[in-house]
Design a protein around this motif. Structure first.
Motif, PDB file in Angstrom:
ATOM      1  N   ASP A 140       1.349  20.282  28.687  1.00  0.00           N
ATOM      2  CA  ASP A 140       2.635  20.543  28.605  1.00  0.00           C
ATOM      3  C   ASP A 140       2.935  21.687  27.744  1.00  0.00           C
ATOM      4  N   THR A 146       5.631  22.943  26.139  1.00  0.00           N
ATOM      5  CA  THR A 146       6.232  22.679  24.743  1.00  0.00           C
ATOM      6  C   THR A 146       5.257  22.690  23.718  1.00  0.00           C
ATOM      7  N   PHE A 200      12.916  25.455  19.108  1.00  0.00           N
ATOM      8  CA  PHE A 200      13.076  25.162  20.677  1.00  0.00           C
ATOM      9  C   PHE A 200      14.558  24.894  21.223  1.00  0.00           C
ATOM     10  N   PRO A 201      14.837  25.269  22.323  1.00  0.00           N
ATOM     11  CA  PRO A 201      16.244  24.698  22.776  1.00  0.00           C
ATOM     12  C   PRO A 201      16.081  23.481  23.550  1.00  0.00           C
ATOM     13  N   ILE A 202      15.687  22.562  22.736  1.00  0.00           N
ATOM     14  CA  ILE A 202      15.729  21.079  23.462  1.00  0.00           C
ATOM     15  C   ILE A 202      16.025  20.190  22.140  1.00  0.00           C
ATOM     16  N   SER A 203      16.478  19.058  22.449  1.00  0.00           N
ATOM     17  CA  SER A 203      17.078  18.260  21.478  1.00  0.00           C
ATOM     18  C   SER A 203      15.928  17.919  20.204  1.00  0.00           C
ATOM     19  N   SER A 230      13.564  14.943  21.340  1.00  0.00           N
ATOM     20  CA  SER A 230      12.544  15.445  22.401  1.00  0.00           C
ATOM     21  C   SER A 230      11.552  15.986  21.513  1.00  0.00           C
ATOM     22  N   ILE A 231      11.814  17.060  20.733  1.00  0.00           N
ATOM     23  CA  ILE A 231      10.840  17.623  19.825  1.00  0.00           C
ATOM     24  C   ILE A 231       9.875  16.673  19.309  1.00  0.00           C
ATOM     25  N   HIS A 260       7.439  15.169  21.466  1.00  0.00           N
ATOM     26  CA  HIS A 260       6.269  15.862  21.494  1.00  0.00           C
ATOM     27  C   HIS A 260       5.223  15.819  20.507  1.00  0.00           C
TER      28      HIS A 260
END
Lengths: 150, 113
Positions: free
Chosen positions: B18, B20, B42-45, B48-49, B52
């Motif tokens: 992945d 990210t 990172f431009p994600i919530s 989500s981070i 990961h």
């Protein structure tokens, strides 16, 4: 270190262009007599025996006999698309208990054929897909085809 | 290679497939970082981070230490070496096997002529 992480691929990809037809090369992967010859790594392996059920869902066993004992390799065919693509799982002492996945593509290159082997760890999601509906769907698809390659 | 090692390897490859997660690992090669710092990159919530990061922790690639309210993440590159070893083993195996396949198929062809 940074570069090493970015560059660690998730799969092994090995290519070789061979002066032979895709059909001849493809068939050598499913022919036990041929496998016994070319699946014999030089170092300490004096004999290889192969058993093959060349159908989707069929098993293969390649036993490499070494001085130290037999090194078993086995797997199940997932895709048999002669002479374009062969996909099978691969289990050996080197993969531990985990199944891995091997995809072999046969690409025509003028009078020759490029053989591309992609060997990867089977990610969990993919494993479920393989063991579940997807395999059954492929088996059905295979049953519809003319059994020319079986 | 034992079962434990093989399962760990599985997690490493899962983690690496992945972009990210690769980027998070790359970020941690320079310096340790707080979870909130990484989330800001990172431009994600954050949710989500966090997912990961948990996956990277399970793969043994990232370790977390708690300092008060801060969760500090460090890279643990050991499992990457195992992954490289696996890749190298099979790269050599398939190169040798394809050479043997060529020898067999082209010699058969000559015999037929």
């Amino acid at each position: 270190m940074n570069a090493a992480i970015i560059n660690t691929p998730a799969a092994v990809v090995v290519r070789r262009t061979i002066a032979a037809s895709a059909e001849d090369l493809f068939d050598a992967w499913l022919d036990p007599e041929a496998l016994a010859i070319w699946m014999r790594p030089g170092s300490g392996i004096h004999n290889t025996q192969a058993k093959v059920e060349p159908r989707v869902g069929g098993r293969f066993e390649i036993n490499m006999h070494a001085d130290s004992g037999v090194i078993p390799h086995s797997g199940v065919y997932r895709v048999i698309d002669r002479p374009r693509r062969l996909v099978f799982t691969w289990l050996s002492p080197h993969t531990g208990e985990g199944e891995t996945l091997v995809t072999v593509d046969f690409l025509p290159r003028d009078q020759r054929t490029e053989v591309v082997v992609t060997h990867e760890q089977l990610p969990e999601a993919k494993r479920e897909a393989h063991n579940g509906g997807w395999t059954r769907a492929l088996e059905k698809l295979d049953a519809f085809r003319a059994p020319s390659h079986e | 290679m034992g079962e434990y090692q093989s399962k760990q390897l599985d997690g490493v490859f899962n983690a690496l497939c992945d972009p990210t997660r690769r980027a998070i690992l790359a970020r941690l090669t320079d310096t340790d970082a707080r979870v909130t710092d990484i989330a800001a990159d990172f431009p994600i919530s954050l949710n989500s981070i966090s997912k990961h990061i948990r996956m990277l922790e399970r793969a043994g690639l990232v370790t977390r230490s708690v300092h008060g309210r801060d969760h500090l993440l460090s890279l643990n590159a050991g499992p990457l070496a195992d992954a490289s070893e696996w890749l190298e083993h099979y790269r050599r195996f398939w190169e040798d096997r394809l050479a043997a396949l060529e020898k067999l198929v082209t010699s058969r062809k000559r015999k037929r002529k």
